[in-house]
Design an enzyme around this catalytic site. Structure first.
Site, PDB file in Angstrom:
ATOM      1  N   ASP A 489       0.804  -1.223   0.000  1.00  0.00           N
ATOM      2  CA  ASP A 489       0.000   0.000   0.000  1.00  0.00           C
ATOM      3  C   ASP A 489       0.833   1.268   0.000  1.00  0.00           C
ATOM      4  OD1 ASP A 489      -2.752  -0.511  -0.034  1.00  0.00           O
ATOM      5  OD2 ASP A 489      -2.691  -1.283   2.012  1.00  0.00           O
ATOM      6  N   CYS A 490       2.082   1.127   0.340  1.00  0.00           N
ATOM      7  CA  CYS A 490       2.912   2.320   0.516  1.00  0.00           C
ATOM      8  C   CYS A 490       3.821   2.580  -0.675  1.00  0.00           C
ATOM      9  CB  CYS A 490       3.741   2.170   1.777  1.00  0.00           C
ATOM     10  SG  CYS A 490       2.687   1.985   3.210  1.00  0.00           S
TER      11      CYS A 490
END
Ligand code: BGC
Ligand code: NOJ
Length: 816
Positions: A489-490
């Site tokens: 997600d990052c």
């Protein structure tokens, strides 16, 4: 240093001192009514949804740690020794003479003794009920009679936990209760838009009660020193606005050696909209449905039976897979705690834990699909329902809402879609379900897109669209476009965020037509392999062939454009530059594509797989597990995103991000290296890490999302325990790949790739209604399997499905 020990016989973790490095929690509840409970009785309860139906308040991120819970105070009423204490240590934190907390499967018991009074508080949720029981047993070990006051205490939440924590201008005026027949009812907003209420009841006659927090605590006092407890008398306050609470005051006299039980019930009840009030013209709760429930559960016999039923339920569930290997850490985690954690992630996805406030994230699409992978054999019927719920949040494009709210089951618009890995996980979960159950009918189930009535299509069409979604979104190298983010997600290659508070995930300010993910390429290949098999068996031979073509093309591209020389690249950024390459200054190698591509079988023939895994060992593996990337980013890179916002060694920037480790374990088994696979398995095994609990800090019985890496200021610290994809993947890695007992479309496969020094192991596995007794014997150092079924050698390593009605199968696998 340890703070407790494993009682494997009872399937409990026993905590021997209350001041654990962090609250060590457990979960109560199975289907609808849930709670989290710490080793000092902290935590909260909710019905289905920790945000929208929160029963009790909890103060996150507070000092002292873990404020708010299911509290009991004991007070010595004899004037000569007046004092009070919390038998669960919090919130008074008196030094107890003895303390022990046992976290078990769906229950927690906290025992203590203080000034000659022994107490045991057992908390659990009976199967199928929307209530929790606190069973308090008090014993007087003094030489003289004890006169005690018992106070129970909960603080009600005004249902929507986010609003409750923020909207004080309204909320200080809406709290409402009723106290009728000694039962405390919390009914905020019941007069208008709610048809549900909470109740708090006690088995003993009440000496008094309080429902207004300030009256009970006294102004400017905390839960550690309530005025009412100090002076031994409640106020019989009726809350109107402010902070409604539930406090019951009971008096207990105990002769020397005498024991007594007091039961408390905290529950949730819904009423028919048309029958909310009694009398109908009033504002009084209609209690006709709840009264019998309360009466039933205030009987000791009912409580005893309910507890036994809960124990039995877990015996049965865990009995579906039991192993006995030469390694006690493996046995303990597979047989008890890993399976238990799998159930927890199935129930809560990433929504509610000590680190997930319950107000932020609902059920994640990719998360829940992965959680299912370890859950299938436990309760296949619930897996089926979850799959259909998830598929119903898929969009007509094949993309999916990234999250949905468990209460409404509707996609969450704030987050939306465009995480380009999301849809592919659905193919993996459905395939695992089919293998476990053989229930091909599920593919014909009609499921809407975006929950829109009229848009229903067979589940099979959802799978087709999942695959097509990737094919419709390929970048300059023919690799999948990453979108907002892939599994990581990052890694935000299309979000150039330079304003505080901007979401890294959903502020997308690049057109997204350049940045590609090698990880999704690997995942696509893996999903295509499953889809090919499904299509073939579901009568779509041609489609299987087309998918195969797409897969082979993607494998090729991954081996070309996705290969860096010694390992797989991670991605291409939105300028078309490689990410995770030896040519990068920071983060030269990432774990995700190494694990995923090799799991998918990419590079096994041409040697890339082994090279990639050797690079993992050289560049990423450390004592406590395998870090996610190396070297960590030392500064923020606008075009790389949130990953570089974390200090080196933490979270997605160089921690041991445990979820990814089992991918490497599985990959190692794919190239036949069982010693390495099991070595990696042990490095992140919570039971192994128990010895350094003071460094690790989170619970030694479950996995945490991350353990800070060697580049961190404090390496070895775990965070975000319980709700992590590590649970399911680790379970899959050890049971299906290292121990090698895996469901296939044709039957149960036995193909272990396990440590050379093990002489073998045994397992019991329930599969499609048959119990398999499996004995694995090592007769040589390799991984070749010979199967002996009821004394006869059979070809291959899959046990064919037995004729209907056969309940037991004995099989021996000789491994050479
Ligand atoms: C976390 C991720 C998480 C993401 C989305 C990030 O801050 O580091 O682990 O998946 O937020 O909620
Ligand atoms: C936690 C999220 O819940 C999950 O979806 C994601 O894959 C990992 N973080 C990695 O970023």
């Amino acid at each position: 240093m340890k703070f407790g020990w494993f009682d494997d016989q009872n399937r409990e973790y026993v905590i021997t001192r209350p001041d654990t490095p962090l609250p060590w929690i457990n979960y109560l509840g199975n289907e609808a009514y849930f709670g989290i409970i710490s080793n000092t009785a902290g935590g909260y309860s909710f019905y289905k949804d920790a945000r929208l139906r929160r029963l009790t308040r909890y103060r996150y991120n507070n000092a002292p740690l873990d404020s708010g819970g299911r509290y009991i105070y004991l007070r010595d009423d004899r004037s000569e020794n007046q004092c009070f204490w919390s038998p669960t240590w919090q919130p008074t934190r008196n030094k107890l003479d003895a303390y022990e907390c046992r976290h078990g499967m769906g229950y927690t018991t906290i025992k203590s003794s203080y000034a000659g009074i022994e107490s045991s508080s057992r908390y659990f949720v009976p199967l199928g009920e929307a209530l929790e029981i606190w069973e308090l047993t008090l014993t007087n070990t003094r030489q003289e009679t004890a006169e005690l006051s018992v106070f129970s205490a909960v603080e009600f939440c005004l249902w929507d936990a986010l609003d409750d924590a923020t909207n004080f201008q309204r909320n200080y005026s809406i709290g409402e209760v009723e106290v009728v027949d000694e039962v405390i009812y919390h009914k905020s907003e019941y007069r208008e838009r709610r048809n549900h209420f909470a109740y708090f009841a006690c088995s003993e006659p009440l000496h008094g009660f309080d429902t207004q927090r300030d009256d009970f605590l006294g102004p400017y006092r905390g839960w550690d020193s309530p005025l009412a407890v100090e002076r031994g008398a409640t106020n019989q306050s009726i809350a109107m606005g402010w902070q409604p609470i539930g406090v019951q005051h009971v008096k207990v006299t105990l002769e020397p050696g005498e024991s007594k039980k007091v039961l408390f019930l905290l529950g949730y009840q819904e009423n028919d909209e048309k029958k909310k009030f009694d009398p109908p013209s009033s504002q009084t709760i209609n209690k006709e449905n709840v009264k019998p429930v309360i009466a039933h559960y205030l009987k000791q016999q009912t409580v005893d039976d309910a507890f036994l039923a809960l124990r039995h339920y877990w015996d049965e569930l865990l009995g579906k897979f039991q192993v006995s290997t030469p390694d006690s850490h493996t046995n303990r985690m597979v047989n008890i705690w890993n399976a238990y954690q799998v159930m927890t992630t199935f129930n809560f996805s990433r929504s509610t834990s000590y680190f997930e406030s319950g107000v932020g994230r609902g059920m994640g699409f990719r998360d829940s699909n992965q959680d299912l992978l370890g859950f299938m054999h436990l309760i296949p019927e619930r897996a089926r329902e979850r799959i259909l719920d998830l598929a119903a949040t898929q969009l007509p494009t094949g993309g999916a809402y990234h999250q949905y709210q468990p209460l409404t089951k509707r996609g969450n618009n704030d987050i939306g879609s465009n995480f380009n890995d999301d849809p592919l996980w659905l193919v993996l979960s459905v395939s695992a379900y089919l293998k476990e159950t053989g229930d091909w009918k599920i593919l014909e189930s009609l499921v809407p897109f975006d929950n829109q009535p009229g848009s229903e299509q067979p589940l099979y069409v959802h799978l087709q669209r999942s695959i097509q979604y990737t094919l419709d979104r390929l970048g300059p190298h023919g690799l999948p476009l990453i979108g907002r983010a892939d599994w990581n997600d990052c890694l935000n290659l299309n979000c150039f965020s330079d304003q505080p508070g901007q979401s890294f995930q959903i502020t997308t300010n690049k057109d997204g037509k350049v940045a590609e993910s090698v990880f999704i390429a690997g995942l696509f290949v893996l999903a295509c392999k499953e889809m090919e098999e499904i299509a073939k068996r579901f009568g779509h031979e041609d489609e299987a062939a087309t998918i195969r073509e797409s897969r082979l093309t993607m494998e090729d591209r991954t081996n070309q454009a996705g290969w860096d020389g010694e390992w797989f690249l991670r991605a291409y950024d939105s300028f078309g530059e490689p990410v995770g390459s030896k040519d990068c200054k920071e983060a030269q190698i990432f774990i995700e594509p190494q694990g995923m591509c090799v799991m998918a079988g990419i590079g096994i023939e041409n040697g890339n797989a082994q090279k990639a895994l050797d690079s993992v060992e050289k560049r990423l593996a450390c004592e406590r597990g395998i870090v996610i990337l190396n070297p960590a980013f030392t500064q923020y890179h606008l075009h790389i995103g949130e990953i570089s916002s974390y200090p080196p060694g933490y979270k997605e920037n160089g921690s041991i991000f445990c979820h990814t480790n089992p991918w490497v374990m599985i990959a190692e088994t794919k190239i036949g290296r069982g010693d390495k696979a099991h070595d990696y398995y042990l490095r992140i095994n919570p039971s192994v890490l128990e010895d350094e609990s003071e460094i690790h800090r989170t619970e030694p019985y479950v996995h945490a999302q991350m353990i800070s890496g060697p580049e961190a200021v404090k390496p070895g610290e775990a965070k975000n325990s319980w709700l992590t994809g590590t649970a399911a993947w680790n379970y899959v890695a050890i049971t299906q790949h290292i121990l090698g007992i895996s469901p296939t479309f044709e039957g149960l496969q036995i193909s272990p790739v396990f440590p050379k020094e093990w002489k073998g192991f045994t397992a019991l596995r329930t599969f499609r209604g048959t119990q398999y007794s499996i004995t694995v014997e090592r007769i040589g150092p390799g991984n070749q399997v010979e199967l002996i079924l009821d004394g006869n050698l059979i070809p291959g390593n899959v046990i064919p499905l037995p004729p209907a009605g056969v309940k037991n199968v004995n099989v021996t696998a000789k491994v050479n």
